[in-house]
Design a protein around this motif. Structure first.
Motif, short mmCIF file in Angstrom:
data_model
loop_
_atom_site.label_atom_id
_atom_site.label_comp_id
_atom_site.label_asym_id
_atom_site.label_seq_id
_atom_site.Cartn_x
_atom_site.Cartn_y
_atom_site.Cartn_z
N LYS A 203 0.83 -1.21 0.00
CA LYS A 203 0.00 0.00 0.00
C LYS A 203 0.86 1.26 0.00
O LYS A 203 0.58 2.22 -0.72
CB LYS A 203 -0.91 0.00 1.23
N LYS A 204 1.93 1.24 0.83
CA LYS A 204 2.83 2.40 0.88
C LYS A 204 3.51 2.62 -0.46
O LYS A 204 3.63 3.75 -0.94
CB LYS A 204 3.87 2.19 1.98
N ARG A 206 2.43 1.69 -3.40
CA ARG A 206 1.43 2.18 -4.36
C ARG A 206 1.18 3.67 -4.16
O ARG A 206 1.05 4.42 -5.13
CB ARG A 206 0.13 1.40 -4.21
N LYS A 207 1.08 4.09 -2.88
CA LYS A 207 0.84 5.51 -2.61
C LYS A 207 2.01 6.35 -3.10
O LYS A 207 1.81 7.44 -3.68
CB LYS A 207 0.63 5.72 -1.12
N ASP A 208 3.24 5.87 -2.86
CA ASP A 208 4.41 6.60 -3.34
C ASP A 208 4.38 6.72 -4.86
O ASP A 208 4.67 7.79 -5.42
CB ASP A 208 5.70 5.89 -2.90
N GLU A 210 1.73 6.55 -6.80
CA GLU A 210 0.63 7.44 -7.19
C GLU A 210 1.02 8.90 -6.98
O GLU A 210 0.68 9.77 -7.81
CB GLU A 210 -0.62 7.10 -6.40
N ASP A 211 1.72 9.20 -5.85
CA ASP A 211 2.16 10.58 -5.59
C ASP A 211 3.14 11.04 -6.67
O ASP A 211 3.05 12.18 -7.15
CB ASP A 211 2.83 10.66 -4.22
#
Length: 278
Positions: A203-204, A206-208, A210-211
């Motif tokens: 999840k982390k 993926r968030k990185d 996406e950012d």
């Protein structure tokens, strides 16, 4: 009503009935119990004090008969038929059903040849009919008849009464199973914990990603706007320069000697005739 509940009710019925009888009357109860189509457990009846008191008496053959149905097989009866009462047809059927359960305790694939030998069956059709009609439909076993491999694959079999001395072995087996289950549970919990950790990391990540994608999108959008603005500015400058050049060109045409004004003056000036040459 499921088979376990029916068994419990039948056992309770015959235990009460045997407890109320003595001597030869108990023999009749034992014959009735071992002939009943839906009863496959007899250890509770064996434990009734009035039944145990048959040991050493003239009616002890009924006690041995009950022990046979609790723990024995059809082969055991044939080996000791001289010392036991002659079985009724329903008792013969019941003992053969119990024989299938005994075989299923140790092997989940029962060859046809072994079954025919143990049950005194002469052909495959008779054996398959017995397995289907008297065992599967009775609910005491579930499985698959494999005609190609000539075997019965057992998926479920009802348990029989524990034999004397078998309790310790069963306790050890259950203890081993419990230990294995505990180890398996610990392993599963560790894998769940590892999966949760990996899920959080994913999840982390993926968030990185996406950012970063959003940053790139914003950067690209700014560059596109800047490029469009420069293109517009260049176009305007080019247009202005072209307009200025066009204006200067017109101005030069009107201001040069012999330009448009000279042409007009020349157009209105009287022309001199030329005399023809003689």
């Amino acid at each position: 009503m499921d088979i376990e509940q029916k068994q419990a009710e039948l056992i309770d019925h015959f235990v009460k009935k045997a407890s109320a009888q003595v001597g030869s009357a108990i023999g009749a109860v034992i014959v009735e119990a071992t002939s009943h189509a839906s009863l496959f457990a007899f250890s509770e009846i064996l434990a009734v004090p009035t039944v145990a008191e048959l040991e050493g008496t003239e009616n002890s053959v009924y006690l041995e008969l009950l022990r046979l149905f609790a723990h024995g097989t059809w082969s055991d009866y044939k080996s000791n038929s001289g010392s036991l009462p002659q079985l009724l047809p329903d008792q013969v059927l019941k003992l053969k059903q119990l024989t299938v359960l005994t075989l299923a305790e140790t092997n989940k694939v029962l060859p046809y040849d072994q079954l025919m030998l143990e049950l005194d069956v002469t052909n495959v059709r008779e054996l398959e009919d017995f397995i289907i009609n008297e065992c599967i439909y009775a609910g005491i076993v579930r499985g698959k008849l494999d005609q190609l491999r000539r075997c019965f694959e057992v998926q479920f079999a009802a348990g029989r009464d524990l034999r004397p001395g078998q309790l310790g072995s069963m306790i050890q087996t259950l203890s081993n199973w419990l230990g294995t289950s505990d180890n398996l549970l610990i392993s599963i919990q560790e894998k769940i914990k590892w999966a949760d950790t990996m899920s959080e990391l994913d999840k982390k990540h993926r968030k990185d990603v996406e950012d970063k994608v959003e940053e790139v999108k914003k950067s690209v959008a700014v560059k596109i706007c800047w490029s469009m603005w420069l293109t517009y500015v260049v176009a305007e400058v080019t247009h202005c320069k072209q307009a200025d050049l066009d204006f200067r060109g017109i101005e030069e045409i009107y201001s040069e000697p012999g330009g448009v004004m000279d042409y007009e003056e020349d157009r209105i000036r009287p022309k001199r005739r030329r005399h023809p040459l003689v």
